[in-house]
Design a protein around this motif. Structure first.
Motif, PDB file in Angstrom:
ATOM      1  N   HIS A  38      -9.208  15.965  23.792  1.00 50.51           N
ATOM      2  CA  HIS A  38     -10.345  16.498  24.338  1.00 50.51           C
ATOM      3  C   HIS A  38     -10.534  16.993  25.743  1.00 50.51           C
ATOM      4  O   HIS A  38      -9.710  16.552  26.725  1.00 50.51           O
ATOM      5  CB  HIS A  38     -11.157  15.211  24.208  1.00 50.51           C
ATOM      6  CG  HIS A  38     -11.158  14.601  22.922  1.00 50.51           C
ATOM      7  ND1 HIS A  38     -11.171  14.995  21.557  1.00 50.51           N
ATOM      8  CD2 HIS A  38     -10.641  12.704  22.576  1.00 50.51           C
ATOM      9  CE1 HIS A  38     -10.967  14.173  20.623  1.00 50.51           C
ATOM     10  NE2 HIS A  38     -10.698  12.968  21.265  1.00 50.51           N
ATOM     11  N   ASN A  39     -11.547  17.565  25.999  1.00 51.18           N
ATOM     12  CA  ASN A  39     -11.808  18.077  27.578  1.00 51.18           C
ATOM     13  C   ASN A  39     -12.916  16.929  27.951  1.00 51.18           C
ATOM     14  O   ASN A  39     -14.033  16.857  27.680  1.00 51.18           O
ATOM     15  CB  ASN A  39     -12.724  19.518  27.351  1.00 51.18           C
ATOM     16  CG  ASN A  39     -11.946  20.364  26.524  1.00 51.18           C
ATOM     17  OD1 ASN A  39     -10.628  20.447  26.593  1.00 51.18           O
ATOM     18  ND2 ASN A  39     -12.705  21.284  25.852  1.00 51.18           N
ATOM     19  N   SER A  56      -8.684  15.451  32.173  1.00 54.10           N
ATOM     20  CA  SER A  56      -8.033  15.519  30.967  1.00 54.10           C
ATOM     21  C   SER A  56      -7.036  17.172  30.812  1.00 54.10           C
ATOM     22  O   SER A  56      -7.522  17.807  31.659  1.00 54.10           O
ATOM     23  CB  SER A  56      -8.626  15.533  29.608  1.00 54.10           C
ATOM     24  OG  SER A  56      -9.467  16.557  29.453  1.00 54.10           O
ATOM     25  N   GLY A  58      -6.931  18.819  28.701  1.00 55.70           N
ATOM     26  CA  GLY A  58      -7.767  19.946  27.969  1.00 55.70           C
ATOM     27  C   GLY A  58      -8.928  20.255  29.136  1.00 55.70           C
ATOM     28  O   GLY A  58      -9.141  21.673  28.943  1.00 55.70           O
ATOM     29  N   PHE A  59      -9.456  19.592  29.741  1.00 53.63           N
ATOM     30  CA  PHE A  59     -10.433  20.155  30.629  1.00 53.63           C
ATOM     31  C   PHE A  59      -9.866  21.107  31.705  1.00 53.63           C
ATOM     32  O   PHE A  59     -10.312  22.079  32.051  1.00 53.63           O
ATOM     33  CB  PHE A  59     -11.127  18.994  31.379  1.00 53.63           C
ATOM     34  CG  PHE A  59     -11.931  19.402  32.455  1.00 53.63           C
ATOM     35  CD1 PHE A  59     -13.400  19.304  32.267  1.00 53.63           C
ATOM     36  CD2 PHE A  59     -11.498  19.436  33.907  1.00 53.63           C
ATOM     37  CE1 PHE A  59     -14.226  19.831  33.413  1.00 53.63           C
ATOM     38  CE2 PHE A  59     -12.508  19.622  35.028  1.00 53.63           C
ATOM     39  CZ  PHE A  59     -13.910  19.851  34.639  1.00 53.63           C
ATOM     40  N   MET A  62      -9.358  24.246  30.314  1.00 48.12           N
ATOM     41  CA  MET A  62     -10.591  25.063  29.855  1.00 48.12           C
ATOM     42  C   MET A  62     -11.228  25.823  31.266  1.00 48.12           C
ATOM     43  O   MET A  62     -11.785  26.846  31.203  1.00 48.12           O
ATOM     44  CB  MET A  62     -11.605  24.177  29.405  1.00 48.12           C
ATOM     45  CG  MET A  62     -12.940  24.544  29.197  1.00 48.12           C
ATOM     46  SD  MET A  62     -13.833  23.613  28.550  1.00 48.12           S
ATOM     47  CE  MET A  62     -14.096  22.434  29.919  1.00 48.12           C
TER      48      MET A  62
END
Length: 366
Positions: A38-39, A56, A58-59, A62
């Protein structure tokens, strides 16, 4: 500082920020969190500036930032000229009230490009005292559905951008309130022409995106709970506040963190009147770390050459609920156990009804 220049600045995070999660959970908590897809970010409201202490993978993917550029930053770093002020106020209010919140938010990547996301944040509470330990914020990108509109950062040439990069759905116009908005902590004036920021957009997340956010929050909380059990310092997603426990709210701690003076707050309602807040300047002055100070009585700064009559004078004033100013010899936590003369001002802190809630102590080196 321009957007590009500011984006290139690497955050210099402190040891306290680096060890924030390790002290509460275990040394393996970050590796476990990195396995989640996950972000999300985790912040610590009890550190000065309410910084991000974990981001994370993912963050990072992104937003385009590295972990070193994110840790130690406040979340407002990712806001820009078209970030909705109403959404920001909703988040601030949720932090103040120590509750969850879910809003659509326009943030900015390192490249300066904006993107819509569903921002879902929850507080994480200590099981033993009900105090907020962390805030977990999940960010789910919002995909377009019906109405597509490209938003560009100030000064971008619309024709030069790839229309597949930003897709926003179910958008409605908002109004820019006030005479300026904040662009990465820098004021940006609102004009009346086409470049003005009065034409806000708002994108509603789909039900599936909202469910993804809830699922991500639950997964992160599950990892934090499991690793807190291993450390014996349990956390949970609901407040279980024991009777008689008095702790400062996270919003008050965030406000106190903006004060640059050396001071502590103690609680006279708890046996031995422990320290419940210590400012960054106090930690710098004494050489102690925050976790070494909280819960201690202020006499731990005293030593063999500290005047006992001064200690007695302080004790009498505290018992009477009176303020006083004294000169006292204190000891630091440095390797040489150096001493320093402290001009100490003690003052009671009362609530609206006049009841004594805390004792404030301000230190000045002589």
């Amino acid at each position: 500082m321009s957007l590009a220049e500011e984006s290139s600045v690497v955050s210099v995070f402190t040891e306290e920020e680096e060890e924030s999660l390790n002290r509460r959970y275990t040394l393996w908590i970050k590796e476990a969190l990195d396995e989640l897809p996950h972000n999300f970010t985790i912040t610590d409201p009890f550190l000065s500036g309410h910084p991000i202490v974990f981001a994370s993978l993912g963050f990072l993917k992104m937003t385009g930032y590295s972990r070193a550029e994110v840790i130690g930053r406040n979340g407002k770093f990712f806001q820009g000229p078209k970030t909705n002020r109403r959404s920001i106020m909703e988040i601030r209010e949720a932090i103040r009230e120590e509750r969850s919140v879910q809003v659509s938010l326009l943030n900015y990547r390192k490249s300066g490009s904006p993107f819509w996301m569903l921002f879902h944040m929850i507080p994480v509470f200590g099981r033993d005292d009900g105090k907020v330990i962390n805030f977990v914020a999940v960010q789910v990108p919002i995909s377009g559905r019906d109405h597509h509109r490209k938003l560009t950062s100030v000064g971008d040439d619309v024709s030069s951008l790839d229309h597949s990069e930003f897709v926003f759905g179910s958008c409605r116009r908002e109004v820019c309130f006030g005479n300026f908005v904040q662009h990465r902590a820098l004021p940006v004036e609102c004009d009346d022409d086409e470049q003005g920021l009065e034409d806000w957009e708002y994108c509603e997340a789909s039900e599936s995106e909202k469910l993804r956010a809830v699922e991500a929050i639950n997964n992160v909380l599950s990892v934090l709970t499991r690793y807190s059990e291993l450390s014996g310092r349990l956390v949970c997603g609901k407040r279980y506040c024991l009777r008689g426990v008095d702790c400062l709210s996270s919003s008050l701690v965030i406000s106190l963190g903006r004060i640059k003076q050396s001071f502590v707050l103690t609680n006279p309602c708890i046996p031995d009147m422990p320290i419940i807040y210590a400012s960054d300047a106090f930690l710098t002055l004494t050489g102690y770390k925050r976790h070494e100070v909280l819960g201690q009585n202020c006499r731990f700064l005293s030593g063999v050459d500290t005047d006992s009559s001064v200690l007695y004078e302080m004790k009498e004033c505290i018992l009477k609920g009176q303020s006083c100013t004294v000169q006292i010899l204190n000891y630091s936590n440095r390797k040489d156990k150096s001493t320093f003369w402290n001009l100490l001002h003690i003052s009671p802190v009362r609530n609206a009804s006049g009841k004594l809630n805390q004792i404030g102590q301000i230190q000045h080196i002589l």
